[in-house]
Motif scaffolding. Structure first.
Motif, PDB file in Angstrom:
ATOM      1  N   UNK A  49      -2.904  10.876   1.397  1.00  9.67           N
ATOM      2  CA  UNK A  49      -3.784  10.609   0.369  1.00  9.67           C
ATOM      3  C   UNK A  49      -3.112   9.072  -0.233  1.00  9.67           C
ATOM      4  N   UNK A  50      -4.046   8.212  -0.455  1.00  5.89           N
ATOM      5  CA  UNK A  50      -3.551   6.814  -1.094  1.00  5.89           C
ATOM      6  C   UNK A  50      -3.258   6.923  -2.453  1.00  5.89           C
ATOM      7  N   UNK A  51      -2.180   6.482  -2.708  1.00  4.55           N
ATOM      8  CA  UNK A  51      -1.627   6.711  -4.040  1.00  4.55           C
ATOM      9  C   UNK A  51      -2.709   6.544  -5.172  1.00  4.55           C
ATOM     10  N   UNK A  52      -3.475   5.564  -4.897  1.00  5.19           N
ATOM     11  CA  UNK A  52      -4.584   5.370  -6.190  1.00  5.19           C
ATOM     12  C   UNK A  52      -5.427   6.602  -6.238  1.00  5.19           C
ATOM     13  N   UNK A 100       0.919  -1.260   0.024  1.00 11.04           N
ATOM     14  CA  UNK A 100      -0.160   0.229   0.116  1.00 11.04           C
ATOM     15  C   UNK A 100       1.028   1.288   0.110  1.00 11.04           C
ATOM     16  N   UNK A 101       0.412   2.079  -0.903  1.00 17.25           N
ATOM     17  CA  UNK A 101       1.533   3.482  -0.946  1.00 17.25           C
ATOM     18  C   UNK A 101       0.548   4.607  -0.659  1.00 17.25           C
ATOM     19  N   UNK A 129       4.043  15.631  -3.811  1.00 12.73           N
ATOM     20  CA  UNK A 129       2.675  14.987  -4.267  1.00 12.73           C
ATOM     21  C   UNK A 129       2.705  14.844  -5.712  1.00 12.73           C
ATOM     22  N   UNK A 130       2.957  15.798  -6.656  1.00 11.16           N
ATOM     23  CA  UNK A 130       3.251  15.555  -8.175  1.00 11.16           C
ATOM     24  C   UNK A 130       4.062  14.531  -8.493  1.00 11.16           C
ATOM     25  N   UNK A 131       5.251  14.446  -7.669  1.00 13.89           N
ATOM     26  CA  UNK A 131       6.426  13.473  -8.248  1.00 13.89           C
ATOM     27  C   UNK A 131       5.678  11.772  -7.836  1.00 13.89           C
ATOM     28  N   UNK A 132       4.887  11.844  -6.496  1.00 12.49           N
ATOM     29  CA  UNK A 132       4.425  10.650  -6.192  1.00 12.49           C
ATOM     30  C   UNK A 132       3.251  10.148  -7.031  1.00 12.49           C
ATOM     31  N   UNK A 133       2.502  11.131  -7.480  1.00  8.78           N
ATOM     32  CA  UNK A 133       1.444  10.795  -8.454  1.00  8.78           C
ATOM     33  C   UNK A 133       1.910  10.283  -9.479  1.00  8.78           C
ATOM     34  N   UNK A 134       3.088  11.072 -10.124  1.00  5.99           N
ATOM     35  CA  UNK A 134       3.470  10.475 -11.531  1.00  5.99           C
ATOM     36  C   UNK A 134       4.246   9.196 -11.351  1.00  5.99           C
TER      37      UNK A 134
END
Length: 141
Positions: free
Chosen positions: A84-87, A60-61, A127-132
């Motif tokens: 925020x959950x990665x999904x 889980x990320x 946050x943007x880097x994690x989303x990417x």
């Protein structure tokens, strides 16, 4: 295999509650890896990704925007203003918010306001880097 209980709580809700074999997250002084039986610890958390590996190997990320970590031998608590959950991460929204914050920074003159906006920019960039990162993982599967 031994596990530890983890609670991830944001200002809005409990994001995750369950058992984990391993946890990794960005601590104030560097990345931390936590296994069951870890020495008690309290640390600040930097904006970034919290990785929870379950006993069955699934992961889980969760993106955390900073916060506080408490480690006890069989339990871990992460308190974060924003988690925020990665999904659920949305890179476009994070980039748009970062652009608005950069505009606010250009128009800000007060030093105290500048510090607040710079902290927000760092969180939004993470946050943007994690989303990417997570959107690339989803598209490669």
């Amino acid at each position: 295999m031994a596990t530890l209980h983890i609670e991830v709580v944001s200002a809005e809700a409990s994001i995750f509650s369950g058992e984990a074999a391993f946890i990794a997250l960005p601590g104030e002084s560097g990345d931390l890896g936590i296994l069951p039986g870890h020495t008690p610890l309290i640390s600040r958390v930097r904006p970034g990704t919290l990785k929870i590996r379950r006993d069955d190997g699934t992961e889980e990320h969760i993106f955390v925007a900073g916060g506080i970590l408490e480690v006890q031998p069989h339990a871990v608590t992460v308190l974060s203003d924003t988690a925020i959950r990665a999904a659920d991460l949305d890179e476009a929204k994070a980039v748009a918010a970062r652009e608005r914050a950069e505009e606010a920074l250009r128009n800000t003159k007060e030093k105290s306001d500048i510090a607040v906006v710079e902290a927000e920019l760092a969180m939004l960039a993470a946050q943007a880097a994690a989303a990417r990162k997570f959107s690339q993982k989803r598209s490669s599967h």
